[in-house]
Design a protein around this motif. Structure first.
Motif, PDB file in Angstrom:
ATOM      1  N   LYS A   1      20.879  10.911 -29.669  1.00 39.72           N
ATOM      2  CA  LYS A   1      20.047  10.332 -30.727  1.00 39.72           C
ATOM      3  C   LYS A   1      20.802   9.164 -31.355  1.00 39.72           C
ATOM      4  O   LYS A   1      22.017   9.036 -31.197  1.00 39.72           O
TER       5      LYS A   1
ATOM      6  N   ASP B   1      16.602   6.502 -35.192  1.00 42.07           N
ATOM      7  CA  ASP B   1      15.636   7.597 -35.117  1.00 42.07           C
ATOM      8  C   ASP B   1      15.261   8.112 -36.501  1.00 42.07           C
ATOM      9  O   ASP B   1      14.207   8.734 -36.668  1.00 42.07           O
TER      10      ASP B   1
ATOM     11  N   ASN C   1       9.453   2.319 -35.317  1.00 44.69           N
ATOM     12  CA  ASN C   1       8.417   2.895 -34.451  1.00 44.69           C
ATOM     13  C   ASN C   1       8.952   4.142 -33.741  1.00 44.69           C
ATOM     14  O   ASN C   1       9.794   4.051 -32.848  1.00 44.69           O
ATOM     15  N   ALA C   2       8.453   5.293 -34.138  1.00 50.14           N
ATOM     16  CA  ALA C   2       8.995   6.565 -33.649  1.00 50.14           C
ATOM     17  C   ALA C   2       8.730   6.796 -32.163  1.00 50.14           C
ATOM     18  O   ALA C   2       9.410   7.611 -31.532  1.00 50.14           O
ATOM     19  N   ASP C   3       7.754   6.111 -31.590  1.00 50.83           N
ATOM     20  CA  ASP C   3       7.410   6.329 -30.171  1.00 50.83           C
ATOM     21  C   ASP C   3       8.310   5.542 -29.214  1.00 50.83           C
ATOM     22  O   ASP C   3       8.364   5.850 -28.019  1.00 50.83           O
ATOM     23  N   LEU C   4       8.985   4.521 -29.729  1.00 53.71           N
ATOM     24  CA  LEU C   4       9.719   3.616 -28.848  1.00 53.71           C
ATOM     25  C   LEU C   4      10.846   4.298 -28.093  1.00 53.71           C
ATOM     26  O   LEU C   4      11.049   4.046 -26.902  1.00 53.71           O
ATOM     27  N   HIS C   5      11.595   5.155 -28.784  1.00 56.07           N
ATOM     28  CA  HIS C   5      12.780   5.749 -28.171  1.00 56.07           C
ATOM     29  C   HIS C   5      12.409   6.522 -26.896  1.00 56.07           C
ATOM     30  O   HIS C   5      12.964   6.275 -25.819  1.00 56.07           O
ATOM     31  N   GLN C   6      11.475   7.455 -27.033  1.00 55.21           N
ATOM     32  CA  GLN C   6      11.101   8.259 -25.870  1.00 55.21           C
ATOM     33  C   GLN C   6      10.455   7.413 -24.778  1.00 55.21           C
ATOM     34  O   GLN C   6      10.632   7.676 -23.585  1.00 55.21           O
ATOM     35  N   LYS C   7       9.732   6.384 -25.169  1.00 49.18           N
ATOM     36  CA  LYS C   7       9.104   5.484 -24.194  1.00 49.18           C
ATOM     37  C   LYS C   7      10.168   4.763 -23.362  1.00 49.18           C
ATOM     38  O   LYS C   7      10.071   4.689 -22.135  1.00 49.18           O
TER      39      LYS C   7
END
Length: 374
Positions: free
Chosen positions: A222, A226, A232-238
């Motif tokens: 992490k 984060d 943007n919370a979706d960017l990391h996993q994307k």
């Protein structure tokens, strides 16, 4: 899409390596001592934290200004729109450094910056002299060099060398990004064999496997971003999911050996955690007994330095064995890191090139012996 002024920090001597990495990722860069500047979006913050192998941190430069007195420092910091960056409950530790500047007291610099931010946020959030600091952490940094102050937000958190795969430590292992930096100073790209005959906890071999397989070194961890409420919370996993699609099979062997079986077991556990255990051939063997039928690759090692006199004698005896066993393998480019100034004499050959580095605070040399072309 908002663009930020970003910069990567790194250990002394690795500026050109990090710069090359960033340029290879498509960024236009500017290099200073200990920093490489570039511009990017939130997606670039995620991408560089995830992919940079040799940097320490990625920071957002919030403001730069001249400060020769504490009133100026306070006012310039106060003038920033802190409510845009920090929620009312943000935890915001301030670290500071001052070098060759009129404001040379680092505790005072940190204290003034903290006070200015607190006062501004109290005004912006209409608080009554109190900020709880119970929320997520936003690590801030004030750096003053020759009276030019820079205040930055650290997007990384724990240094990038903390990949997350190394849960056991054998002896005094190289930091992961330092090991990757050494590999980046060689021609190694995964298309030719690599041998580490004194692997210890396996960091060089593991980092080589990550390079060879195109595995993002930040896959398992992490980052500070984060916890940023505006990120943007979706960017990391994307970006992680995209990185996983770019992993490729190993193209050439990686061998890692050590005289100590217990240390090798630690190396194997680390390799397992990094997902590359099946890609590295681990073997218990002393340097004096090492043999290989591989050719045209890279040998790299971080042998004992022998800082104490008794240890130095045994280390130099090992360097002599290395020269007798490894030097004849002249189809390999060979790279050795040590703090011992007698290495070349013990190894029995002058290096093609020698590079000064710092392993932590210890001055070391990276001895480079280039292969004979066949």
């Amino acid at each position: 899409m908002k663009k930020y002024q970003l910069y990567a920090t790194m250990g002394a001597g690795f500026e050109s390596v990090v710069n090359k990495e960033l340029q290879g990722m498509g960024y236009k860069t500017r290099v200073e001592n200990g920093r490489v500047f570039f511009k990017g979006s939130q997606a670039d913050i995620v991408k560089t934290n995830l992919w940079l192998r040799t940097a320490d941190r990625i920071k957002i430069l919030l403001k730069e200004f001249k400060a020769t007195d504490f009133d100026t420092l306070f006012n310039e910091v106060y003038d920033y729109d802190w409510a845009e960056l920090l929620p009312v409950d943000a935890k915001f530790p301030v670290q500071g450094r001052a070098v060759k500047s009129k404001l040379h007291s680092e505790p005072d610099v940190q204290s003034i910056v903290k006070k200015a931010i607190v006062n501004k946020m109290i005004d912006q959030y209409h608080r009554r002299g109190f900020l709880p600091e119970t929320g997520n952490e936003y690590p801030l940094d004030i750096h003053i060099y020759k009276n030019i102050a820079r205040i930055s937000l650290d997007t990384t958190g724990a240094s990038l060398f903390k990949r997350g795969y190394r849960v056991e430590h054998g002896g005094a292992p190289l930091k992961e990004n330092f090991a990757a930096g050494l590999l980046k100073l060689t021609p190694y790209d995964g298309t030719h064999p690599l041998i580490d005959p004194m692997t210890g906890s396996g960091t060089l071999a593991i980092e080589a496997a990550l390079i060879a397989k195109n595995i993002a070194p930040g896959t398992w961890r992490k980052f500070a971003f984060d916890g940023f409420d505006w990120f943007n919370a979706d960017l990391h996993q994307k970006v992680v999911a995209e990185a996983k699609t770019q992993v490729k099979p190993l193209a050439a062997p990686i061998w890692a050996s050590d005289i100590d079986q217990s240390v090798l077991e630690i190396a194997k556990l680390n390799a397992h955690n990094a997902g590359v255990l099946q890609d590295i051939r681990f073997k218990q063997v002393a340097v004096k007994d090492f043999t290989t039928d591989l050719e045209n690759g890279v040998i790299i090692a971080n042998p004992p330095y022998g800082k104490r006199l008794k240890d130095r004698e045994s280390a130099e005896a090992l360097y002599k064995q290395m020269g007798e066993v490894l030097r004849p393998l002249d189809s390999f480019s060979q790279y050795y890191l040590t703090a011992d100034p007698n290495f070349e004499k013990c190894f029995g050959a002058r290096a093609t090139k020698k590079r000064k580095l710092f392993n932590g605070n210890l001055r070391v040399d990276f001895y480079q012996y280039w292969a004979n072309k066949r």
